[in-house]
Design an enzyme around this catalytic site. Structure first.
Site, short mmCIF file in Angstrom:
data_model
loop_
_atom_site.label_atom_id
_atom_site.label_comp_id
_atom_site.label_asym_id
_atom_site.label_seq_id
_atom_site.Cartn_x
_atom_site.Cartn_y
_atom_site.Cartn_z
N SER A 2 0.77 -1.30 -0.01
CA SER A 2 0.09 -0.12 0.06
C SER A 2 0.79 1.26 0.04
CB SER A 2 -0.58 0.07 1.20
OG SER A 2 -1.47 1.25 1.32
N TYR A 62 -1.42 -0.63 9.85
CA TYR A 62 -1.41 -0.96 8.72
C TYR A 62 -0.19 -0.66 7.77
CZ TYR A 62 -3.54 -0.94 4.05
OH TYR A 62 -4.06 -1.01 2.73
N LYS A 68 2.29 -3.10 5.78
CA LYS A 68 2.23 -3.06 4.33
C LYS A 68 3.76 -3.04 4.07
CE LYS A 68 -1.88 -3.95 2.86
NZ LYS A 68 -1.85 -5.28 2.14
#
Length: 301
Positions: free
Chosen positions: A149, A162, A166
Site C-alpha cells: 500500500s 497498517y 504493508k
C-alpha cells in the site's frame, strides 16, 4: 495466459481480491477463493462472500473452490494450501490480499489494534507464502503476488499498524525473491489505488475531499486484474522482487531504498560537526519535508 494454473487468492470475497480471483479464473486458472467473511475491522465471519465469488466464477465457465480458514495462523495457512492440492491437484500462484483496517492515531492505538492488523497483513502473508514454498521449491516454479500500500511506501496519518505491516510485506517479498530465485520462484508486490472497503472511510467534509473521492470511485478493483494476471503468468519469468503501483490506467514501477546523498569526515564525526557540516550537506535530500508524494496528496488520475 493461465491455462492449467492453480491459484490461491486470500481475502477474495470482496473488492480487489474478488476482482483478482474472477480475473485469474477468466484467464484460465483454477482458483481457491479464500475469505472468512469478516467486517473491515476483522469482526464476525461468514462463508457467503466466498460462495458468491465461486458462483460467479463458475457461471463464467471457470473453476473455483472456497476456503474459509484464517491466514493468521500456521494451521490455517496449511489448510488453505491443502485446499488447492485437494481441489485441483497443484498450486502455481499465491496472491496475498487478505487485510483488515483498525485506523487510529498512534498515541491512541491499543495493542489489540496493532496486533490484529499486523497478524492479518504481515503474518498472514508470511504464513500462506511459507506454506506454499515447499510445493514451489519441489516443482521449481511459482509466483507470489503480495498487496502492499502507498500507506506503507510513503506513510499515512492514523495507520501506523497498517503502514508498518504493508511496508513489512515489501521486505518479505524482496527476501522471498532473493531466497527462491534459484527455484524459478518469483515474488512481486502491487500497491493498488482502488475504491472499496479499504478506502471507503476517507473523509468527505471539504469540496477537495469530495472531488478526490469521486476520482477514486472511478478506480475500480478490476483495474488491477491485467497486471496481476501478467505477474502470475509464465511471461513474467524475468520480473522478480519489484513493486508496482496502479492508478487508474497508469502502471508505476516504484523505487526501492537506495542512498540519496552522503557526506564523509576523514577524522570522524562529533555531534557539532554533524550539526554544522553533515546535516547541511544532506539537507537537499530531506529538507523541507516533502509531502508531495504522500498518498493523500497524489492526484489520483
Amino acid at each position: 495466459m493461465l491455462d492449467g494454473k492453480v491459484a490461491i487468492v486470500t481475502g477474495a470475497g470482496r473488492g480487489i481480491g474478488k476482482a483478482i480471483a474472477v480475473g485469474l479464473a477468466a484467464a484460465g486458472a483454477s482458483v481457491v477463493v479464500n475469505d472468512i467473511g469478516v467486517s473491515l475491522a476483522g469482526d464476525g465471519g461468514s462463508s457467503s462472500p466466498a460462495e458468491e465469488v465461486k458462483d460467479e466464477i463458475e457461471a463464467g465457465g471457470g473453476k473455483a473452490a472456497i476456503n474459509t480458514d484464517t491466514v493468521t495462523d500456521w494451521d490455517g495457512a496449511q489448510k488453505i494450501v491443502q485446499c488447492a492440492l485437494d481441489s485441483f491437484g497443484g498450486l502455481d500462484i499465491v496472491v496475498n490480499n487478505a487485510g483488515i483496517l483498525r485506523d487510529v492515531m498512534f498515541h491512541k492505538m491499543e495493542p489489540a489494534d496493532w496486533l490484529s492488523v499486523v497478524n492479518v497483513h504481515l503474518n498472514g502473508t508470511f504464513f500462506v507464502s511459507r506454506a506454499a514454498a515447499p510445493i514451489f521449491r519441489r516443482q521449481e516454479r511459482g509466483a507470489y503476488i503480495h498487496m502492499t500500500s502507498a500507506s506503507g511506501l510513503v506513510g499515512n496519518v492514523g495507520q501506523a499498524n497498517y503502514s508498518a505491516a504493508k511496508l513489512g510485506i515489501v521486505a518479505l517479498s524482496k527476501s522471498i525473491a532473493l531466497d527462491m530465485a534459484r527455484f524459478n520462484v518469483r515474488s512481486n508486490c502491487i500497491s493498488p489505488f482502488a475504491w472499496g472497503r479499504m478506502t471507503g472511510n476517507i473523509p468527505t467534509t471539504t469540496p477537495d475531499q469530495v472531488e478526490r473521492v469521486e476520482k477514486l470511485k472511478r478506480m475500480t478493483p478490476e483495474k488491477h486484474v491485467p497486471l496481476t494476471v501478467f505477474l502470475a503468468s509464465d511471461d513474467a519469468h524475468d520480473v522478480n522482487g519489484q513493486i508496482f503501483a496502479l492508478r487508474m490506467n497508469e502502471i508505476m514501477l516504484m523505487s526501492q531504498s537506495r542512498p540519496l546523498r552522503s557526506v564523509q569526515s576523514n577524522d570522524g564525526w562529533t555531534p557539532e560537526l554533524i550539526r554544522d557540516r553533515a546535516i547541511p550537506g544532506l539537507a537537499p535530500a530531506f529538507f523541507p519535508l516533502d509531502r508531495s508524494q504522500d498518498v493523500f496528496s497524489w492526484d489520483p488520475i
